[in-house]
Design a protein around this motif. Structure first.
Motif, mmCIF file in Angstrom:
data_model
loop_
_atom_site.group_PDB
_atom_site.id
_atom_site.type_symbol
_atom_site.label_atom_id
_atom_site.label_comp_id
_atom_site.label_asym_id
_atom_site.label_seq_id
_atom_site.Cartn_x
_atom_site.Cartn_y
_atom_site.Cartn_z
ATOM 1 N N MET A 266 42.975 36.439 39.224
ATOM 2 C CA MET A 266 44.389 36.781 38.977
ATOM 3 C C MET A 266 44.810 37.921 39.892
ATOM 4 N N LYS A 267 44.988 37.619 41.143
ATOM 5 C CA LYS A 267 45.416 38.683 42.057
ATOM 6 C C LYS A 267 46.297 38.074 43.137
ATOM 7 N N TYR A 268 46.921 38.979 43.879
ATOM 8 C CA TYR A 268 47.792 38.494 44.948
ATOM 9 C C TYR A 268 46.952 37.904 46.061
ATOM 10 N N VAL B 192 32.585 41.342 34.959
ATOM 11 C CA VAL B 192 34.041 41.476 35.077
ATOM 12 C C VAL B 192 34.489 41.479 36.546
ATOM 13 N N ASP B 193 33.627 41.896 37.436
ATOM 14 C CA ASP B 193 34.019 41.941 38.846
ATOM 15 C C ASP B 193 34.131 40.548 39.449
ATOM 16 N N LYS C 266 29.933 46.553 33.396
ATOM 17 C CA LYS C 266 30.372 45.317 34.044
ATOM 18 C C LYS C 266 30.484 44.166 33.056
ATOM 19 N N VAL D 159 35.302 37.991 37.646
ATOM 20 C CA VAL D 159 36.468 37.341 37.028
ATOM 21 C C VAL D 159 37.709 38.017 37.599
ATOM 22 N N ASN D 160 38.042 37.663 38.831
ATOM 23 C CA ASN D 160 39.138 38.394 39.495
ATOM 24 C C ASN D 160 40.088 37.446 40.236
#
Lengths: 102, 610
Positions: free
Chosen positions: A100-102, A94-95, A28, A97-98
């Protein structure tokens, strides 16, 4: 030329590469993921060098140098990004830091 | 070399100079360029015609189109027929240019007007000089374009732009026929050169020649405003009056007659087509004359008169009297240009009024205009010894030898012609003035062309055009027949007399007659409702069909539907593809791994298959 056969190098390379993939997928912490990428790059370098040595051709060496240059540049940029991410979000998971998604 | 190319090029240079730089020039400079170029063109045409002997001049400049065995050159030719047309076009054209200087003096777009007028001269001269059908067609379309531009000259006026569109669209129907005729000529003759086609016509089957002749006739009907395509010409009077005189009376509308006369080797071998030319001409002559009897707009009267006189020319060429038809074309150019220019002078005098009911008594106020129009009236009525007498009688005599009933219809039409022209003259110049302005005589730049045309209308009969053209066309038996001549002259005089009785001696008679025959009067006054019939039978279905099928069906339905459908499907596919973008790096990495594995498996399968 006696000594270590080519297949051993390749097996080592594959093992290292798989470890890199596993690390990339399952860890992670962004820094660990980053290190896994380095591991994969170096696994590839190993197989390049092995082939180059086996086939008595210099191409593999050149490729390895390219990969090292790219890895150095990537380390510079990547670490800068990681620093900025931590400064802004106070986390290296990392989970989380998300955005950047639709 | 006669340098025939100079004749059309001079006005073209005038067009370029005035069209490009005219905005910055003074009116004097514009007029000088416009008139100068046409006058020089006239002078050169005169020089060429004076040098013309029995052999025609033919000048080949360059190959225009070469396709397989088909060669179409940019060639000009002058024979006796072209010579007549050249002098009429440049001569009458010069006079009308001079007249326009006075008429257009107070109008906006002065340079534009003269640029268009010069462009028209260029195309008209190309039309008459052309030595093959395609070059003739270039001129033919070009004059149509100029006609459109000049009808719609006052483009802020809705009716003017509509009239321009109508002229252009109706002419397309004719051009369609002309184009098909040209294609047939190429197929059967392998050439469009007059010099190749006409000698070969003798050996072609009659059916082919008849088809070609009929298609050419469709073209001629459009351009020369013959029934059933005459409807654009009366509306074309929306343009400035010099335009009506030059394009819609003297020159362009006679192009159809010229073309039929030019194609006489085809027509004489297609007697059915010739017969149809004569019928159409005769019917149009009589039909338009009846409409002319009751119109109140002075330009409309002369417009229907033009349609009617063009019908006479068709009657002439249709009965085989080609030289008589061309003769009438020439004299008509004189007296009808004069009638229109005179009408323009009247309109100018009464500040734009065109309704004859608002005129009257102008005889003493604008005497020069009155006397010149009077000369034109005598000429068009066929009163001896004016020019109209000679040309109209040669047509009527020819029609008598073709079929006596045609002669009688022609005579009645001649009487109607005399009646409506003198009705216009009496309503305009006699009685009491009914308008509110103070009429004034036109400037000298207008009256001098009027006087020159009056002289030509009176004396034009002494240019012995049938003799000049005698060697050119097949000879027709035309024995002198004093009785026939006397009958037609008496008919003309009777028309004038009747007009005098109804509009000068007993003015109440006209009103009581129109009341008595109310239904008939309204039918004729409304031009037999032909425009309305066309509107219902052609325009509405075409517009409606275009709207329902082409617009809503094909454009909106098929074309827009396809484009919008592709767009919508792309959006749908994107809609579920976007779900892949989860923001989780590890899910992306899994996709990459997944993809790499598939790639490796695929590559190894391919490798194994080899």
């Amino acid at each position: 030329m006696s000594g270590v056969p080519l297949s051993w190098y390749l097996i080592l390379s594959a093992v290292l590469f798989s470890l890199g993939i596993a690390g990339f997928l399952f860890r992670k912490n962004i820094i660990t993921i980053f290190m896994s990428i380095e591991l994969m790059l170096n696994a590839v370098n190993l197989s390049f060098i092995a082939f180059s040595y086996e086939l008595k051709q210099v191409n593999g060496h050149i490729f390895a140098f390219f990969v090292m240059v790219v890895a150095a540049a990537e380390a510079a940029v990547g670490l800068a990004i990681i620093l900025t991410v931590f400064k802004n979000r106070s986390t290296l998971n990392v989970d989380e830091v998300n955005s950047m998604k639709y | 070399m006669q340098h025939l190319w100079l004749i059309p090029t001079l006005p073209f240079v005038g067009f370029l100079v005035n069209g490009i730089f005219g905005r910055r020039f003074s009116k004097t400079v514009i007029s000088a360029i416009a008139i100068g170029s046409v006058a020089l063109s006239f002078a050169w045409a005169l020089k060429v015609v004076l040098a013309l002997g029995d052999t025609p001049f033919l000048e080949r400049y360059f190959d225009w189109i070469v396709a397989g065995g088909l060669h179409i050159g940019c060639d000009f030719a002058v024979d006796r027929l072209t010579a007549v047309m050249l002098l009429v076009v440049t001569g009458v054209g010069s006079l009308i240019h001079v007249y326009s200087v006075g008429y257009m003096a107070h109008e906006g777009g002065y340079y534009r007007f003269f640029a268009y007028l010069n462009l028209f001269m260029f195309f008209m001269l190309t039309l008459v000089l052309a030595a093959n059908y395609l070059l003739l067609f270039v001129g033919w379309e070009g004059v149509g374009l100029c006609s459109y531009l000049l009808i719609g000259f006052w483009f802020l006026k809705r009716s003017a732009t509509n009239a321009g569109n109508k002229a252009f669209i109706v002419n397309r129907i004719g051009d369609f026929g002309f184009s098909l005729a040209m294609l047939l000529i190429v197929v059967h003759f392998g050439s469009l050169d007059f010099a190749t086609v006409f000698p070969a016509a003798a050996s072609k089957p009659a059916g082919v020649l008849t088809t070609i002749a009929l298609l050419l006739l469709v073209g001629a009907c459009g351009k020369s405003a013959q029934f059933p395509l005459y409807v654009w010409l009366p509306d074309a009077m929306e343009g400035p009056t010099p335009v009506s005189a030059l394009i819609h009376a003297a020159t362009m509308v006679t192009a159809g007659v010229y073309m039929v006369a030019r194609s006489f080797p085809i027509y004489v071998r297609a007697p059915e087509a010739m017969e149809l030319v004569a019928y159409i001409g005769l019917f149009t002559a009589a039909f338009a004359a009846t409409i002319g009897l009751v119109q109140n707009d002075i330009k409309k009267v002369f417009a229907y008169s033009t349609v009617s006189q063009l019908g006479y020319m068709f009657l002439g060429v249709g009965t085989g009297a080609f030289s008589a038809g061309i003769y009438h074309l020439v004299t008509h150019a004189f007296f009808k240009a004069l009638l229109f220019l005179g009408a323009g002078s009247v309109i100018h005098a009464v500040a734009g009024e065109q309704d004859m009911r608002q005129m009257g008594g102008l005889r003493k106020m604008i005497p020069v205009t009155f006397w010149t129009i009077f000369c034109a009236g005598l000429a068009i009525s066929g009163v001896p010894p004016t020019s109209g007498f000679f040309s109209k009688d040669s047509i009527l005599v020819a029609s008598y030898h073709h079929a006596p009933w045609m002669f009688w219809v022609g005579v009645i039409t001649a009487a109607m012609t005399a009646f409506y022209v003198f009705r216009a003259i009496f309503m305009t110049f006699f009685g009491e003035y009914r308008g509110h302005h103070h009429p004034h005589e036109s400037p000298r730049s207008m009256t001098i062309p009027l006087a020159a045309l009056a002289l030509l209308s009176l004396a034009g009969g002494y240019f012995n055009i049938p003799t000049w053209l005698g060697k050119f066309f097949p000879a027709v038996e035309e024995p002198e027949n004093f009785t026939l001549v006397a009958i037609s002259v008496i008919a003309g005089l009777a028309g004038i007399g009747l007009a005098y009785v109804m509009y000068v001696a007993r003015p109440a008679l006209a009103d009581s007659l129109s009341l008595r025959f109310g239904a008939l009067y309204r039918l004729v006054y409304n031009k037999y409702f032909v425009d309305e019939i066309y509107d219902a039978a052609v325009v509405k279905p075409v517009v409606g069909g275009s709207r329902a099928v082409l617009w809503h069906g094909i454009d909106t339905g098929v074309i827009d539907g396809a484009v919008n459908g592709i767009g919508a499907r792309s959006r749908d596919i994107g809609g579920w593809l976007k779900l892949i973008q989860s923001g989780s790096i590890r899910s992306y990495a899994t996709w990459v791994l997944f993809g790499s594995v598939i790639l490796m498996v695929a590559l190894s399968l391919v490798g194994a298959a080899r």
